[in-house]
Scaffold this active site. Structure first.
Site, mmCIF file in Angstrom:
data_model
loop_
_atom_site.group_PDB
_atom_site.id
_atom_site.type_symbol
_atom_site.label_atom_id
_atom_site.label_comp_id
_atom_site.label_asym_id
_atom_site.label_seq_id
_atom_site.Cartn_x
_atom_site.Cartn_y
_atom_site.Cartn_z
ATOM 1 N N SER A 64 0.627 -1.440 0.188
ATOM 2 C CA SER A 64 -0.019 -0.149 -0.276
ATOM 3 C C SER A 64 1.109 0.989 -0.133
ATOM 4 O O SER A 64 -0.037 2.594 -0.389
ATOM 5 C CB SER A 64 -1.073 -0.296 1.339
ATOM 6 O OG SER A 64 -0.013 0.582 2.624
ATOM 7 N N ASN A 76 1.482 -4.211 -14.363
ATOM 8 C CA ASN A 76 0.577 -5.529 -14.912
ATOM 9 C C ASN A 76 -0.383 -5.159 -13.649
ATOM 10 O O ASN A 76 -1.416 -6.161 -13.665
ATOM 11 C CB ASN A 76 1.060 -6.870 -15.022
ATOM 12 C CG ASN A 76 1.773 -7.186 -13.879
ATOM 13 O OD1 ASN A 76 2.351 -6.591 -13.185
ATOM 14 N ND2 ASN A 76 2.539 -8.379 -14.225
ATOM 15 N N ASP A 82 2.546 -18.681 -11.566
ATOM 16 C CA ASP A 82 1.685 -20.512 -11.513
ATOM 17 C C ASP A 82 3.160 -21.469 -10.994
ATOM 18 O O ASP A 82 3.920 -20.739 -10.336
ATOM 19 C CB ASP A 82 0.560 -21.366 -12.699
ATOM 20 C CG ASP A 82 1.481 -21.061 -13.494
ATOM 21 O OD1 ASP A 82 3.241 -21.012 -14.039
ATOM 22 O OD2 ASP A 82 1.038 -20.962 -14.916
ATOM 23 N N TYR A 85 6.453 -21.553 -13.195
ATOM 24 C CA TYR A 85 7.470 -21.283 -13.125
ATOM 25 C C TYR A 85 8.503 -21.266 -12.069
ATOM 26 O O TYR A 85 8.360 -20.335 -10.084
ATOM 27 C CB TYR A 85 7.293 -19.910 -13.417
ATOM 28 C CG TYR A 85 8.065 -18.475 -13.446
ATOM 29 C CD1 TYR A 85 8.698 -18.664 -14.963
ATOM 30 C CD2 TYR A 85 8.669 -17.569 -12.532
ATOM 31 C CE1 TYR A 85 9.651 -17.268 -14.996
ATOM 32 C CE2 TYR A 85 9.592 -16.714 -12.656
ATOM 33 C CZ TYR A 85 9.911 -15.976 -14.391
ATOM 34 O OH TYR A 85 10.884 -15.201 -14.020
#
Length: 144
Positions: A64, A76, A82, A85
């Site tokens: 934050s 992105n 996942d 990787y």
């Protein structure tokens, strides 16, 4: 408790730890000193690679305070890593865009992650009418 194998690419960053009862999110740190000018894009190395359990993925998002402290936006907006990787050279990175001149230093906490199960298989069933309450058609805030 799940066990996750982790490789560190730097001995300069603090080791990851899960703090039970504080948050489900685990902080990730910048693994090198970086200088960015306004408008620069950079894949910021996070200094770790992991073997996630089968059927799980990591969701990586800014902390934050990342925008306030560093003037960085994750390009992105949510990174998904996942379990495929998981190689010896699959270091995690945070893609950022600098909105002002800024500096990152080793161990700066810039993002966080949590481990989530993959979404289950879903079958979409088309219908003419939905049975739920009508909330006004614009998210939870009602009409625009």
């Amino acid at each position: 408790m799940e066990k996750i194998r982790i490789k560190y690419f730097s001995d300069r960053i603090e080791k990851l730890c899960y703090i039970d009862g504080k948050s489900d999110w685990i902080d990730l740190r910048c693994a090198e000193d970086i200088v960015l000018k306004k408008g620069d894009f950079k894949l910021v190395p996070l200094g770790v690679a992991m073997e996630l359990p089968k059927g799980y993925e990591a969701h990586v998002v800014p902390r934050s305070s990342t925008f306030k402290n560093f003037g960085l936006i994750q390009t992105n907006h949510c990174g998904v890593i996942d379990e495929s990787y998981c190689g010896d050279n699959d270091q995690w990175y945070m893609p950022v865009l600098a909105v002002r001149d800024t500096e990152l230093h080793v161990n700066d906490r810039i993002c966080q992650f949590r481990i989530m199960e993959h979404q289950p298989a879903i079958l979409f069933e088309e219908c003419e009418h939905l049975e739920g309450a009508d909330r006004g058609g614009f998210g939870s805030t009602g009409k625009s």
